[in-house]
Each structure stands twice: as structure tokens, then as C-alpha cells.
Write a protein that holds these residues in place. Sequence first.
Motif, PDB file in Angstrom:
ATOM      1  N   LYS A  19       0.821  -1.209   0.000  1.00 41.53           N
ATOM      2  CA  LYS A  19       0.000   0.000   0.000  1.00 41.53           C
ATOM      3  C   LYS A  19       0.857   1.262   0.000  1.00 41.53           C
ATOM      4  O   LYS A  19       0.552   2.243  -0.702  1.00 41.53           O
ATOM      5  CB  LYS A  19      -0.939   0.000   1.210  1.00 41.53           C
ATOM      6  CG  LYS A  19      -1.975  -1.116   1.209  1.00 41.53           C
ATOM      7  CD  LYS A  19      -2.970  -0.961   0.063  1.00 41.53           C
ATOM      8  CE  LYS A  19      -4.071  -1.999   0.151  1.00 41.53           C
ATOM      9  NZ  LYS A  19      -5.060  -1.859  -0.955  1.00 41.53           N
ATOM     10  N   HIS A  23       1.070   4.123  -2.867  1.00 40.38           N
ATOM     11  CA  HIS A  23       0.742   5.496  -2.480  1.00 40.38           C
ATOM     12  C   HIS A  23       1.826   6.479  -2.897  1.00 40.38           C
ATOM     13  O   HIS A  23       1.524   7.601  -3.352  1.00 40.38           O
ATOM     14  CB  HIS A  23       0.540   5.572  -0.968  1.00 40.38           C
ATOM     15  CG  HIS A  23       0.139   6.921  -0.461  1.00 40.38           C
ATOM     16  ND1 HIS A  23      -1.165   7.375  -0.522  1.00 40.38           N
ATOM     17  CD2 HIS A  23       0.868   7.930   0.112  1.00 40.38           C
ATOM     18  CE1 HIS A  23      -1.224   8.602  -0.016  1.00 40.38           C
ATOM     19  NE2 HIS A  23      -0.013   8.955   0.384  1.00 40.38           N
ATOM     20  N   SER A 192      -7.333  -0.428   6.997  1.00 39.58           N
ATOM     21  CA  SER A 192      -7.373   0.985   6.589  1.00 39.58           C
ATOM     22  C   SER A 192      -6.758   1.885   7.656  1.00 39.58           C
ATOM     23  O   SER A 192      -6.052   2.859   7.341  1.00 39.58           O
ATOM     24  CB  SER A 192      -8.809   1.417   6.285  1.00 39.58           C
ATOM     25  OG  SER A 192      -9.629   1.287   7.425  1.00 39.58           O
ATOM     26  N   THR A 193      -7.011   1.566   8.924  1.00 38.46           N
ATOM     27  CA  THR A 193      -6.444   2.352  10.021  1.00 38.46           C
ATOM     28  C   THR A 193      -4.929   2.198  10.071  1.00 38.46           C
ATOM     29  O   THR A 193      -4.191   3.163  10.288  1.00 38.46           O
ATOM     30  CB  THR A 193      -7.044   1.925  11.368  1.00 38.46           C
ATOM     31  OG1 THR A 193      -8.466   2.051  11.313  1.00 38.46           O
ATOM     32  CG2 THR A 193      -6.503   2.777  12.506  1.00 38.46           C
ATOM     33  N   ARG A 196      -3.332   4.202   7.230  1.00 37.24           N
ATOM     34  CA  ARG A 196      -3.326   5.622   7.555  1.00 37.24           C
ATOM     35  C   ARG A 196      -2.233   5.954   8.562  1.00 37.24           C
ATOM     36  O   ARG A 196      -1.529   6.970   8.430  1.00 37.24           O
ATOM     37  CB  ARG A 196      -4.693   6.019   8.118  1.00 37.24           C
ATOM     38  CG  ARG A 196      -4.886   7.488   8.423  1.00 37.24           C
ATOM     39  CD  ARG A 196      -4.906   8.314   7.166  1.00 37.24           C
ATOM     40  NE  ARG A 196      -3.629   8.995   6.948  1.00 37.24           N
ATOM     41  CZ  ARG A 196      -3.305   9.629   5.842  1.00 37.24           C
ATOM     42  NH1 ARG A 196      -4.133   9.659   4.823  1.00 37.24           N
ATOM     43  NH2 ARG A 196      -2.141  10.240   5.716  1.00 37.24           N
ATOM     44  N   ILE A 199       1.165   5.867   6.783  1.00 39.53           N
ATOM     45  CA  ILE A 199       1.352   7.064   5.956  1.00 39.53           C
ATOM     46  C   ILE A 199       1.692   8.263   6.841  1.00 39.53           C
ATOM     47  O   ILE A 199       2.563   9.075   6.503  1.00 39.53           O
ATOM     48  CB  ILE A 199       0.099   7.347   5.107  1.00 39.53           C
ATOM     49  CG1 ILE A 199      -0.059   6.276   4.020  1.00 39.53           C
ATOM     50  CG2 ILE A 199       0.179   8.738   4.469  1.00 39.53           C
ATOM     51  CD1 ILE A 199      -1.331   6.393   3.214  1.00 39.53           C
ATOM     52  N   ASP A 200       1.030   8.363   7.991  1.00 41.21           N
ATOM     53  CA  ASP A 200       1.314   9.452   8.925  1.00 41.21           C
ATOM     54  C   ASP A 200       2.770   9.401   9.391  1.00 41.21           C
ATOM     55  O   ASP A 200       3.437  10.439   9.536  1.00 41.21           O
ATOM     56  CB  ASP A 200       0.379   9.377  10.134  1.00 41.21           C
ATOM     57  CG  ASP A 200      -1.050   9.792   9.798  1.00 41.21           C
ATOM     58  OD1 ASP A 200      -1.262  10.384   8.719  1.00 41.21           O
ATOM     59  OD2 ASP A 200      -1.949   9.495  10.613  1.00 41.21           O
ATOM     60  N   GLU A 203       4.951  10.592   6.467  1.00 39.81           N
ATOM     61  CA  GLU A 203       4.826  12.035   6.272  1.00 39.81           C
ATOM     62  C   GLU A 203       5.552  12.808   7.375  1.00 39.81           C
ATOM     63  O   GLU A 203       6.190  13.842   7.108  1.00 39.81           O
ATOM     64  CB  GLU A 203       3.346  12.436   6.225  1.00 39.81           C
ATOM     65  CG  GLU A 203       2.648  12.008   4.944  1.00 39.81           C
ATOM     66  CD  GLU A 203       3.304  12.587   3.710  1.00 39.81           C
ATOM     67  OE1 GLU A 203       3.487  13.816   3.638  1.00 39.81           O
ATOM     68  OE2 GLU A 203       3.673  11.796   2.810  1.00 39.81           O
TER      69      GLU A 203
END
Length: 212
Positions: A19, A23, A192-193, A196, A199-200, A203
Motif C-alpha cells: 500500500k 501510495h 485501513s487504520t 493511515r 502514511i502518517d 509524512e
Amino acid sequence: MIIAIDGPAASGKGTLGKKLAAHYGLRHLDTGLIYRAVAKALLDDGRPADDKTAAVAAAAALDPARFEPAALKAQAVGEVASVVSAIPELRAALVAFQRDFAATPPGAVLDGRDIGTVICPDADVKIFVTASPEVRAHRRALEFAASGAPMDEAAVLADIRKRDERDMGRAAAPLKQAADAHLLDTTNMDISTAIRAAIDIVEASRAGRGRD
């Protein structure tokens, strides 16, 4: 950008790796499949899991483009892979391939058990993914059931505990969290959690480096 993801069996690192690669437009390598491919080659040739010479020879002949993930995910292959991955000579033979893959532009996401500690110690982002053994066993049992090969969950849990002990206790590149890796416990997260959250982490790491 190089993202290193490590963690024990069925922690979700493979799914997160795919994923994150999609992304960020990076290439993805499930390094566990490399060892599983060697394991399958030994099984196909009737060789014992601790045959160092045969394992190194199988590694030299690997062609990732010809991997068959479904076949490599078989329980028997996974058990042998956990054994062969502890062979120092085999690990040395596969280190260069993994590092070359990671260094090829525009970068890559690699998941495994020693990416952040051995393969890519200078990775831009390191994530150590984990979950309780019971949750991991449940996830793996569901995978087997979905593939038409149901497994007793208690047996899967026993195997996961055994693999954890072997992976963490081996002399060559044991499974452990790198000192600068971000811990991501997915025990109470759905996919999904977890994505996320991953990705956090990426970032936040990019922001800290000026998003290079």
C-alpha cells in the motif's frame, strides 16, 4: 526514498508495504518471498532445509519475476523458509540483491525482518510493525481459509510462536526493532487504520527531513 518495514509473521507488514509503495509511486519487495523461493527450491529438489550449499545455489538462480506468490505462501514453504533464513551464508548471498533493489531510483519499500537493521540501515523511514501473537494467528488462519486450505488456529498460533522465537533468537540478523524505527502496533487496527497510521509516520519523517 527508501522505506524499511520490519516485523514478525502475519503482523501486516507485507500489506502495508504494498500500500505504501502504491501510495508513493515506489517499487515494492517482499523480502520474505526471496527466502520462500529458496525454501521451495529445496523442497522441490528434496533437499533438507539446513543444506547450506543447496540453499546458496538456489539463491544464485533466483528470478523474482518468476515468483508465484500463491505457491510460496504455502505453510510447508513458510516453515522451511524460517529455517533457511537463519543460514548466514544464504543471507550474505541475498544482501546485495536487496540493497541494489532499494537503491534503484526512485526508491523502494522493502518489508522483512532485518531491513532497517541490516539491509537498509540508512533508510529514510523505518517502521517496525507488530501485533499480538493471537491476533496474528487469527489473521493467518483467515488467509488460509480464504485460499481454500483451512488451518486449525491453535496450530497456526503455535507455529507463529515458534517462528518468533527462531527469528528473534538466530545469530544472523535476528528480528528486532531498529533503534530509529517507528513502532506500529496493529493489534487493534483494521487494515485501513493501519495504512493511515503508516502514511502518517512516513509524512512525519519526510517533514522532519524537509520532504526530500
